[in-house]
Design a protein around this motif. Structure first.
Motif: not given
Length: 173
Positions: A48-67
């Motif tokens: 699926p072509s959408w899974s990697e960009p969506l995963s990276l977007h989610l990673m941005s959220w959980f890293i920043i919120l965790g920080a």
């Protein structure tokens, strides 16, 4: 000021807790997405072509919120050996300077991320079809939270109250 902090602290505690839960949910969701991507690639032979960009977007959220939560709970990276060897009045000054700089950093992160989001809004993230500015939403929200949580700790140090991390740990116990 102390009374104001007693009114504000439950709101900030709730905001911190919600941020932590959203961060955890984002981590689990990203893990599931990456798992689906691997399964689809190797078993279904259809990545699926959408899974990697969506995963990276989610990673941005959980890293920043965790920080941001890390700033509130004072578990961020620091070199405290110089601070601990200083007299208490110097420790307090160092804490106020450090927290003041973190507040400024959070505010700058918010302002410049907002400018980046506005500047890239017309572009489109190809696979997801979202405006390009959406990529900067985690940094905008994270900057606001970092500034708020650092300001809370700044006021705590200024008035000599317990820091927010001690309050969070007591509530969890």
């Amino acid at each position: 000021m102390w009374r104001f902090m007693q009114v504000l602290r439950p709101v900030l505690t709730w905001l911190s807790r919600v941020s932590l839960y959203i961060s955890g949910l984002g981590l689990v969701t990203m893990t599931l997405l990456v798992g689906w991507q691997v399964f689809a690639r190797y078993v279904l032979n259809d990545t699926p072509s959408w899974s990697e960009p969506l995963s990276l977007h989610l990673m941005s959220w959980f890293i920043i919120l965790g920080a941001a939560v890390g700033v509130r709970e004072s578990v961020h990276l620091g070199l405290d050996f110089v601070r601990h060897s200083a007299p208490p009045i110097v420790q307090r000054a160092m804490d106020l300077l450090s927290l003041g700089l973190i507040v400024l950093f959070g505010l700058a992160m918010t302002v410049y991320s907002t400018l980046l989001a506005a500047g890239t809004w017309a572009a489109t993230i190809p696979v997801l079809g979202w405006p390009g500015g959406v990529d900067f939403f985690p940094m905008i929200a994270g900057g606001v939270l970092i500034a708020l949580f650092a300001a809370e700790r700044f006021v705590d140090v200024l008035i000599g109250a317990e820091i927010a991390a001690d309050v969070v740990l007591q509530e969890a116990a």
